[in-house]
Design an enzyme around this catalytic site. Structure first.
Site, PDB file in Angstrom:
ATOM      1  CE1 TYR A   1       3.177   3.356   7.491  1.00 54.41           C
ATOM      2  CE2 TYR A   1       1.155   2.880   6.292  1.00 54.41           C
ATOM      3  CZ  TYR A   1       2.432   3.408   6.324  1.00 54.41           C
ATOM      4  OH  TYR A   1       2.965   3.984   5.214  1.00 54.41           O
TER       5      TYR A   1
ATOM      6  CD  GLU B   1     -14.771  14.719  -9.625  1.00 54.69           C
ATOM      7  OE1 GLU B   1     -13.547  14.665  -9.832  1.00 54.69           O
ATOM      8  OE2 GLU B   1     -15.546  15.419 -10.319  1.00 54.69           O
TER       9      GLU B   1
END
Length: 399
Positions: A299, A373
């Site tokens: 990449y 979360e």
């Protein structure tokens, strides 16, 4: 928009449940069939039209606003890693040797939450928002972003700007890492096989020790960074694996090693690649050995477009506070989002997800990686807001 926050509140539990379901049943690069089906199921439930089949399992959600305008794309990756999870949650991976150790489960869940909220206000949107669910981010050097574009993911709707975000355990919840330019590095990889001549350990003059030759090569490769790269630039050459030899008293004929090269600047990358081959070939010649080199260009570096990094920062500070975007250093980890940025302006953002017990936080790609979360609805909210802000800005520019 206050309305967006209310819609995010409505979908918050869904975001958590989607993330946990994906975490429990992870799929590796190119295998994201069930993940893709879940994405399509949720897009249908939320009333969002979509196209699918890009790079195999990729999905494109399309939200066309009620007002004319430009197009902004938002990207989430979907694949997991070949890692055996060591956490003990009720949603820990149930698939042997596979784990969402990089947070792509969270990325997918957050983008679905973003799509839900934007769909609720679509009549107010000035333009079009694309939801890009990308497979195979972890499958360097090919990845999933390039194949998605080759498959025509942006054939009908071409983004004027594209954003991506990544959970980041080094930042606490409520903070976001945003840089105007370099965000993440180019990631090349290599495999090298050195062939000498085997023999008995007691008679080294009759062999050509591949271990000694390999040792010389590895030591010399480290001089590239220390002596060829400008100290003001960044580069890493790492050997991550060596294999050779069968027995303590046998000189091995062959040794192989593999590793990675990480850089930011293209000219530094090319210089290192050239020196890499020169050092290995000339060392092999000096020792009368053979060397086979497989060097894979991975990449490219993830370089943000300054204007849209600044837009992302402005949005983050508006909804999370002036201190929400601390100064951060770039990382040399590779990211497939970089290929989107080669073709379209945009920005890649780190979302703070550090757990409350910060001392116990494991890094990305660790079998014990966890995230807080509470950050997920914030990530959904941010992506929705930055899409709206960017579309408004593009409309106000009149171009």
């Amino acid at each position: 928009m206050k309305t967006l926050q209310l819609h995010i509140n409505d979908i918050e539990n869904d975001i958590y449940q989607i993330r946990r379901q994906l975490h429990k049943y992870p799929e590796l690069s190119g295998e994201e069939t069930n993940t893709s089906e879940l994405v399509k199921e949720k897009l249908t439930e939320y009333g969002i039209s979509y196209e699918h089949g890009f790079a195999g399992t990729g999905v494109l959600g399309v939200i066309k606003g009620g007002k004319p305008g430009k197009t902004v794309a938002l990207r989430a990756d979907m694949d997991a890693l070949p890692i055996q999870e060591t956490n003990d949650h009720d949603f820990s991976s149930e698939v042997e040797g596979k784990m969402h150790a990089c947070g792509h489960d969270a990325h997918t869940a957050m983008l679905l939450g973003t799509g839900y909220a934007l769909k609720k206000i679509e009549e107010q949107i000035e333009g079009t928002v694309l939801l890009v669910f990308q497979p195979a981010e972890e499958s360097s050097p090919i990845g999933g972003s390039g194949p998605m574009m080759e498959d025509g993911v942006f054939h009908e709707y071409k983004p004027d700007v594209i954003y991506g975000q990544h959970v980041w355990p080094g930042l606490p919840v409520g903070e976001m890492g945003i840089r105007d330019k370099e965000m993440m590095g180019a990631s090349d990889r290599f495999t090298v096989k050195v062939t000498g001549r085997g023999g008995h350990a007691s008679m080294p003059h009759e062999g050509n020790d591949a271990i000694i030759i390999t040792n010389q090569m590895i030591s010399s490769l480290q001089t590239i960074v220390s002596r060829n790269v400008n100290p003001l630039n960044s580069a890493v050459v790492t050997i991550g694996r060596i294999e050779g030899g069968d027995r303590y008293n046998v000189i091995p004929k062959e040794v192989s090693f593999e590793g990675t090269v990480r850089t930011y600047k293209p000219e530094v990358k090319e210089m290192i690649k050239k020196r890499f081959h020169t050092i290995l070939n000339q060392t092999a010649e000096a020792f009368d050995a053979e060397v086979d080199i497989e060097y894979l260009d991975g990449y490219p570096a993830t370089i943000n477009t300054p204007a849209y990094a600044q837009q992302a920062r402005k949005t983050a500070q508006r909804i999370f506070g002036e201190n929400a975007t601390p100064q951060v250093e770039p990382a040399l980890a590779g990211e497939d989002f970089s290929r989107f940025l080669l073709d379209y302006p945009g920005a890649f953002i780190w979302l703070g997800t550090q757990i409350e017990q910060a001392a116990e936080q494991k890094p990305l790609h660790d079998p014990g990686f966890q995230l807080d979360e509470k950050a997920l609805p914030m990530g959904s909210h941010f992506m929705a807001e930055v899409a709206i802000d960017t579309l408004k800005s593009l409309s106000s520019q009149g171009g």
